[in-house]
Design a protein around this motif. Structure first.
Motif, PDB file in Angstrom:
ATOM      1  N   ILE A   1       0.826  -1.213   0.000  1.00 45.49           N
ATOM      2  CA  ILE A   1       0.000   0.000   0.000  1.00 45.49           C
ATOM      3  C   ILE A   1       0.863   1.268   0.000  1.00 45.49           C
ATOM      4  O   ILE A   1       0.537   2.249  -0.649  1.00 45.49           O
ATOM      5  CB  ILE A   1      -1.011  -0.008   1.162  1.00 45.49           C
ATOM      6  CG1 ILE A   1      -2.052   1.083   0.950  1.00 45.49           C
ATOM      7  CG2 ILE A   1      -0.308   0.130   2.502  1.00 45.49           C
ATOM      8  CD1 ILE A   1      -3.278   0.923   1.820  1.00 45.49           C
ATOM      9  N   GLU A   2       1.987   1.217   0.706  1.00 43.17           N
ATOM     10  CA  GLU A   2       2.898   2.369   0.722  1.00 43.17           C
ATOM     11  C   GLU A   2       3.641   2.492  -0.600  1.00 43.17           C
ATOM     12  O   GLU A   2       3.950   3.592  -1.042  1.00 43.17           O
ATOM     13  CB  GLU A   2       3.888   2.230   1.873  1.00 43.17           C
ATOM     14  CG  GLU A   2       3.239   2.305   3.237  1.00 43.17           C
ATOM     15  CD  GLU A   2       4.180   1.905   4.351  1.00 43.17           C
ATOM     16  OE1 GLU A   2       5.203   1.249   4.071  1.00 43.17           O
ATOM     17  OE2 GLU A   2       3.875   2.235   5.506  1.00 43.17           O
TER      18      GLU A   2
ATOM     19  N   ARG B   1       5.031   5.124  -5.784  1.00 40.68           N
ATOM     20  CA  ARG B   1       5.051   5.127  -7.251  1.00 40.68           C
ATOM     21  C   ARG B   1       4.351   6.350  -7.823  1.00 40.68           C
ATOM     22  O   ARG B   1       4.815   6.931  -8.799  1.00 40.68           O
ATOM     23  CB  ARG B   1       4.408   3.853  -7.783  1.00 40.68           C
ATOM     24  CG  ARG B   1       5.275   2.623  -7.654  1.00 40.68           C
ATOM     25  CD  ARG B   1       4.525   1.404  -8.103  1.00 40.68           C
ATOM     26  NE  ARG B   1       5.396   0.256  -8.313  1.00 40.68           N
ATOM     27  CZ  ARG B   1       4.940  -0.959  -8.581  1.00 40.68           C
ATOM     28  NH1 ARG B   1       3.628  -1.184  -8.659  1.00 40.68           N
ATOM     29  NH2 ARG B   1       5.792  -1.952  -8.760  1.00 40.68           N
ATOM     30  N   GLN B   2       3.231   6.735  -7.232  1.00 47.52           N
ATOM     31  CA  GLN B   2       2.525   7.933  -7.700  1.00 47.52           C
ATOM     32  C   GLN B   2       3.371   9.179  -7.461  1.00 47.52           C
ATOM     33  O   GLN B   2       3.478  10.036  -8.338  1.00 47.52           O
ATOM     34  CB  GLN B   2       1.178   8.067  -6.997  1.00 47.52           C
ATOM     35  CG  GLN B   2       0.165   7.077  -7.490  1.00 47.52           C
ATOM     36  CD  GLN B   2      -1.169   7.237  -6.798  1.00 47.52           C
ATOM     37  OE1 GLN B   2      -1.307   7.954  -5.813  1.00 47.52           O
ATOM     38  NE2 GLN B   2      -2.178   6.541  -7.312  1.00 47.52           N
TER      39      GLN B   2
ATOM     40  N   ASP C   1      10.222   9.947 -11.906  1.00 48.64           N
ATOM     41  CA  ASP C   1      11.608   9.694 -11.505  1.00 48.64           C
ATOM     42  C   ASP C   1      12.104   8.342 -12.018  1.00 48.64           C
ATOM     43  O   ASP C   1      11.315   7.441 -12.294  1.00 48.64           O
ATOM     44  CB  ASP C   1      11.740   9.721  -9.975  1.00 48.64           C
ATOM     45  CG  ASP C   1      11.428  11.083  -9.397  1.00 48.64           C
ATOM     46  OD1 ASP C   1      11.811  12.087 -10.010  1.00 48.64           O
ATOM     47  OD2 ASP C   1      10.789  11.131  -8.325  1.00 48.64           O
ATOM     48  N   THR C   2      13.417   8.235 -12.131  1.00 49.35           N
ATOM     49  CA  THR C   2      14.048   6.957 -12.445  1.00 49.35           C
ATOM     50  C   THR C   2      14.916   6.544 -11.265  1.00 49.35           C
ATOM     51  O   THR C   2      15.393   7.385 -10.508  1.00 49.35           O
ATOM     52  CB  THR C   2      14.915   7.049 -13.716  1.00 49.35           C
ATOM     53  OG1 THR C   2      15.897   8.080 -13.543  1.00 49.35           O
ATOM     54  CG2 THR C   2      14.063   7.333 -14.945  1.00 49.35           C
ATOM     55  N   PHE C   3      15.116   5.244 -11.118  1.00 49.70           N
ATOM     56  CA  PHE C   3      15.873   4.702 -10.002  1.00 49.70           C
ATOM     57  C   PHE C   3      17.020   3.863 -10.544  1.00 49.70           C
ATOM     58  O   PHE C   3      16.881   3.171 -11.551  1.00 49.70           O
ATOM     59  CB  PHE C   3      14.960   3.860  -9.099  1.00 49.70           C
ATOM     60  CG  PHE C   3      13.717   4.594  -8.702  1.00 49.70           C
ATOM     61  CD1 PHE C   3      13.776   5.620  -7.778  1.00 49.70           C
ATOM     62  CD2 PHE C   3      12.503   4.295  -9.280  1.00 49.70           C
ATOM     63  CE1 PHE C   3      12.640   6.323  -7.417  1.00 49.70           C
ATOM     64  CE2 PHE C   3      11.359   4.990  -8.927  1.00 49.70           C
ATOM     65  CZ  PHE C   3      11.432   6.008  -7.996  1.00 49.70           C
ATOM     66  N   TRP C   4      18.150   3.931  -9.831  1.00 55.39           N
ATOM     67  CA  TRP C   4      19.378   3.327 -10.337  1.00 55.39           C
ATOM     68  C   TRP C   4      20.112   2.568  -9.250  1.00 55.39           C
ATOM     69  O   TRP C   4      20.049   2.928  -8.078  1.00 55.39           O
ATOM     70  CB  TRP C   4      20.289   4.427 -10.894  1.00 55.39           C
ATOM     71  CG  TRP C   4      19.620   5.173 -12.000  1.00 55.39           C
ATOM     72  CD1 TRP C   4      18.704   6.185 -11.867  1.00 55.39           C
ATOM     73  CD2 TRP C   4      19.743   4.948 -13.389  1.00 55.39           C
ATOM     74  NE1 TRP C   4      18.269   6.595 -13.104  1.00 55.39           N
ATOM     75  CE2 TRP C   4      18.903   5.858 -14.056  1.00 55.39           C
ATOM     76  CE3 TRP C   4      20.520   4.061 -14.137  1.00 55.39           C
ATOM     77  CZ2 TRP C   4      18.803   5.899 -15.434  1.00 55.39           C
ATOM     78  CZ3 TRP C   4      20.425   4.114 -15.513  1.00 55.39           C
ATOM     79  CH2 TRP C   4      19.565   5.019 -16.153  1.00 55.39           C
TER      80      TRP C   4
END
Length: 125
Positions: free
Chosen positions: A17-18, A23-24, A29-32
């Motif tokens: 749920i978190e 995500r919203q 954004d992108t994650f690396w």
């Protein structure tokens, strides 16, 4: 976040749920797998689970050869990024000029220098 060389520390929510809210909030954004965290610099996705902990994951490697170096590290391996971020905020809050540097080996030393060559602080893990 944003690139493989990013200094922005980020913890993914563990509960489904978190993670939806995360995500919203970070839809643009992108994650690396950050190089400052000992990663290879590959882009990551988020994995949502309802029966176990949600986590970041590498996109599938078509060769099946990819092994992430971060697997052997825990959340504390990002401490140097949190320390740097907090030190920069503290300097700004105190109206001090200065600089905060990550030193080699990455994750083990953070140097905090105040303006005008005054004595600084070295944090060693």
């Amino acid at each position: 976040m944003g690139s493989a060389a990013s200094e922005v520390p980020l913890i993914l929510p563990l509960e489904a749920i978190e993670l939806d809210a995360f995500r919203q909030e970070h839809s643009e954004d992108t994650f690396w797998c950050g190089s400052l965290l000992g990663g290879r610099g590959d882009q990551l996705t988020t994995k949502l689970y309802t029966d176990r902990v949600c986590h970041f994951a590498h996109f599938p490697d078509p060769t099946g050869q990819h092994v992430c170096e971060r697997r052997a590290r825990d959340v504390a391996s990002a401490d140097h990024l949190y320390v740097k971020s907090a030190a920069i905020a503290w300097l700004l809050d105190q109206d001090h000029q200065g600089a905060v540097h990550l030193r080699e080996p990455l994750g083990s030393v953070v140097d905090i220098a105040r303006e005008h060559g005054t004595r600084g602080l070295r944090l060693i893990r």
